[in-house]
Motif scaffolding. Structure first.
Motif, PDB file in Angstrom:
ATOM      1  N   SER A  11       0.829  -1.207   0.000  1.00 12.07           N
ATOM      2  CA  SER A  11       0.000   0.000   0.000  1.00 12.07           C
ATOM      3  C   SER A  11       0.864   1.258   0.000  1.00 12.07           C
ATOM      4  O   SER A  11       2.046   1.234   0.301  1.00 12.07           O
ATOM      5  N   ASN A  12       0.211   2.378  -0.341  1.00  8.75           N
ATOM      6  CA  ASN A  12       0.873   3.674  -0.270  1.00  8.75           C
ATOM      7  C   ASN A  12      -0.029   4.737   0.361  1.00  8.75           C
ATOM      8  O   ASN A  12       0.222   5.937   0.226  1.00  8.75           O
ATOM      9  N   TYR A  13      -1.071   4.284   1.035  1.00 10.75           N
ATOM     10  CA  TYR A  13      -2.003   5.195   1.716  1.00 10.75           C
ATOM     11  C   TYR A  13      -2.666   4.405   2.830  1.00 10.75           C
ATOM     12  O   TYR A  13      -3.318   3.383   2.572  1.00 10.75           O
ATOM     13  N   GLU A  14      -2.486   4.860   4.073  1.00  5.49           N
ATOM     14  CA  GLU A  14      -3.009   4.121   5.226  1.00  5.49           C
ATOM     15  C   GLU A  14      -3.761   5.065   6.156  1.00  5.49           C
ATOM     16  O   GLU A  14      -3.419   6.239   6.272  1.00  5.49           O
ATOM     17  N   PHE A  15      -4.761   4.515   6.824  1.00  6.28           N
ATOM     18  CA  PHE A  15      -5.485   5.293   7.834  1.00  6.28           C
ATOM     19  C   PHE A  15      -6.037   4.354   8.903  1.00  6.28           C
ATOM     20  O   PHE A  15      -6.175   3.136   8.691  1.00  6.28           O
ATOM     21  N   LEU A  16      -6.332   4.927  10.052  1.00  6.97           N
ATOM     22  CA  LEU A  16      -6.863   4.171  11.181  1.00  6.97           C
ATOM     23  C   LEU A  16      -8.376   4.309  11.231  1.00  6.97           C
ATOM     24  O   LEU A  16      -8.916   5.399  10.994  1.00  6.97           O
ATOM     25  N   LYS A  17      -9.044   3.209  11.540  1.00  7.09           N
ATOM     26  CA  LYS A  17     -10.504   3.243  11.695  1.00  7.09           C
ATOM     27  C   LYS A  17     -10.941   2.148  12.645  1.00  7.09           C
ATOM     28  O   LYS A  17     -10.693   0.961  12.400  1.00  7.09           O
ATOM     29  N   ASP A  18     -11.573   2.546  13.754  1.00  3.05           N
ATOM     30  CA  ASP A  18     -12.156   1.608  14.715  1.00  3.05           C
ATOM     31  C   ASP A  18     -11.151   0.561  15.186  1.00  3.05           C
ATOM     32  O   ASP A  18     -11.449  -0.642  15.222  1.00  3.05           O
ATOM     33  N   GLY A  19      -9.950   1.006  15.516  1.00  5.46           N
ATOM     34  CA  GLY A  19      -8.940   0.090  16.024  1.00  5.46           C
ATOM     35  C   GLY A  19      -8.269  -0.751  14.969  1.00  5.46           C
ATOM     36  O   GLY A  19      -7.535  -1.692  15.294  1.00  5.46           O
ATOM     37  N   LYS A  20      -8.500  -0.420  13.695  1.00  4.22           N
ATOM     38  CA  LYS A  20      -7.896  -1.163  12.589  1.00  4.22           C
ATOM     39  C   LYS A  20      -7.013  -0.234  11.768  1.00  4.22           C
ATOM     40  O   LYS A  20      -7.283   0.968  11.664  1.00  4.22           O
ATOM     41  N   LEU A  21      -5.968  -0.814  11.167  1.00  9.94           N
ATOM     42  CA  LEU A  21      -5.126  -0.075  10.236  1.00  9.94           C
ATOM     43  C   LEU A  21      -5.504  -0.518   8.827  1.00  9.94           C
ATOM     44  O   LEU A  21      -5.312  -1.678   8.453  1.00  9.94           O
ATOM     45  N   ILE A  22      -6.076   0.408   8.051  1.00  9.77           N
ATOM     46  CA  ILE A  22      -6.507   0.122   6.697  1.00  9.77           C
ATOM     47  C   ILE A  22      -5.415   0.574   5.727  1.00  9.77           C
ATOM     48  O   ILE A  22      -4.897   1.696   5.834  1.00  9.77           O
ATOM     49  N   ALA A  23      -5.067  -0.291   4.793  1.00  7.18           N
ATOM     50  CA  ALA A  23      -4.000  -0.011   3.836  1.00  7.18           C
ATOM     51  C   ALA A  23      -4.557  -0.041   2.416  1.00  7.18           C
ATOM     52  O   ALA A  23      -5.147  -1.041   2.007  1.00  7.18           O
ATOM     53  N   VAL A  24      -4.364   1.037   1.696  1.00  6.59           N
ATOM     54  CA  VAL A  24      -4.886   1.159   0.331  1.00  6.59           C
ATOM     55  C   VAL A  24      -3.734   1.047  -0.668  1.00  6.59           C
ATOM     56  O   VAL A  24      -2.785   1.833  -0.622  1.00  6.59           O
ATOM     57  N   ASP A  25      -3.829   0.072  -1.541  1.00  6.42           N
ATOM     58  CA  ASP A  25      -2.848  -0.122  -2.607  1.00  6.42           C
ATOM     59  C   ASP A  25      -3.376   0.575  -3.855  1.00  6.42           C
ATOM     60  O   ASP A  25      -4.131  -0.005  -4.643  1.00  6.42           O
ATOM     61  N   ASN A  26      -2.996   1.831  -4.030  1.00  7.21           N
ATOM     62  CA  ASN A  26      -3.490   2.611  -5.163  1.00  7.21           C
ATOM     63  C   ASN A  26      -2.943   2.133  -6.499  1.00  7.21           C
ATOM     64  O   ASN A  26      -3.537   2.397  -7.545  1.00  7.21           O
ATOM     65  N   ASN A  27      -1.816   1.436  -6.471  1.00  9.72           N
ATOM     66  CA  ASN A  27      -1.228   0.951  -7.719  1.00  9.72           C
ATOM     67  C   ASN A  27      -2.021  -0.216  -8.302  1.00  9.72           C
ATOM     68  O   ASN A  27      -1.948  -0.479  -9.508  1.00  9.72           O
ATOM     69  N   ASN A  28      -2.749  -0.914  -7.443  1.00  8.98           N
ATOM     70  CA  ASN A  28      -3.486  -2.096  -7.896  1.00  8.98           C
ATOM     71  C   ASN A  28      -4.969  -2.056  -7.547  1.00  8.98           C
ATOM     72  O   ASN A  28      -5.690  -3.027  -7.806  1.00  8.98           O
TER      73      ASN A  28
END
Length: 241
Positions: free
Chosen positions: A114-131
């Protein structure tokens, strides 16, 4: 004048009518920021520790400081257990600009796609914008790993977005409907082996935020998602009534 006022009213209604996602900008994790994982409770702290620059007394002290990134404050989340792992986000130097989670300056705890991450409700969400893929970062067998998010999890993060699977797009073209007087938010989800590195929209205004797969349209239009404008391999999204 009446037409102008009507257009302005419609534009305002469209702008406020659809939020698109359910996380706050303050939850985004940026380069050189620290995040904390509570091993005992299996949750990520919602505290993000930002880097703090050292005070420069003179040029000699600055050159001897040893780091351009500055030091991290010793802030902690008092709600976390003693068994807590603190990680620093570092953007890699490769062409994909993916994320490394560092235990210290040299030891990598996790190499993410991933190259974009954020926290939500005790979770770390990772977004892979390349794919155009979306993950949750979990701690398993004493290591951090990425796990693909389910459709239900994606809907909880992007509650007003219609999920469009890449496998559903036949001949690289899909048509979706938009209700009259409402905006349309789509989340492109790649459930194939295709890659979308360096893809962008012909009309950049439709990209809603730094999540490349999240797009928002305020009118009936044709959206092209392509690699440097190349028609070969481009995705076409037609928004109609």
């Amino acid at each position: 004048m009446k037409k102008y006022i009507l257009k302005l009213v419609v534009f305002v209604l469209l702008m406020v009518g659809n939020v698109g996602f359910a996380f706050n900008p303050s939850d985004i994790v940026y380069h050189n920021e620290k995040i904390m994982y509570d091993v005992d409770n299996a949750v990520w702290s919602d505290t993000i520790v930002k880097p703090e620059k050292k005070k420069v007394v003179n040029q000699v002290d600055e050159s001897l400081s040893g780091s351009e990134d500055g030091d991290i404050d010793d802030q902690t989340d008092q709600s976390m257990s003693l068994n807590t792992i603190t990680l620093t986000k570092k953007m890699s130097s490769n062409i994909y600009k993916t994320t490394n989670l560092m235990l210290d300056k040299k030891q990598i705890a996790a190499t993410l796609t991933s190259n974009y991450e954020f926290l939500k409700d005790g979770k770390l969400i990772a977004v892979d914008n390349n794919n155009l893929k979306y993950y949750q970062v979990i701690y398993e067998d004493e290591q951090f790993v990425q796990v693909l998010l389910s459709d239900e999890e994606l809907k909880s993060i992007f509650p007003k977005a219609e999920i469009v699977k890449i496998s559903q797009i036949e001949n690289d073209k899909i048509t979706v409907t938009r209700p009259f007087f409402k905006s349309k938010t789509l989340l492109l989800v790649n459930d194939t082996d295709r890659q979308f590195f360096k893809y962008s929209y012909k009309h950049p205004r439709v990209q809603f935020c730094d999540v490349k797969g999240l797009i928002k349209s305020y009118k009936y239009e044709t959206i092209t998602f392509s690699h440097y404008g190349d028609e070969q391999g481009a995705l076409t999204i037609v928004i109609t009534r």
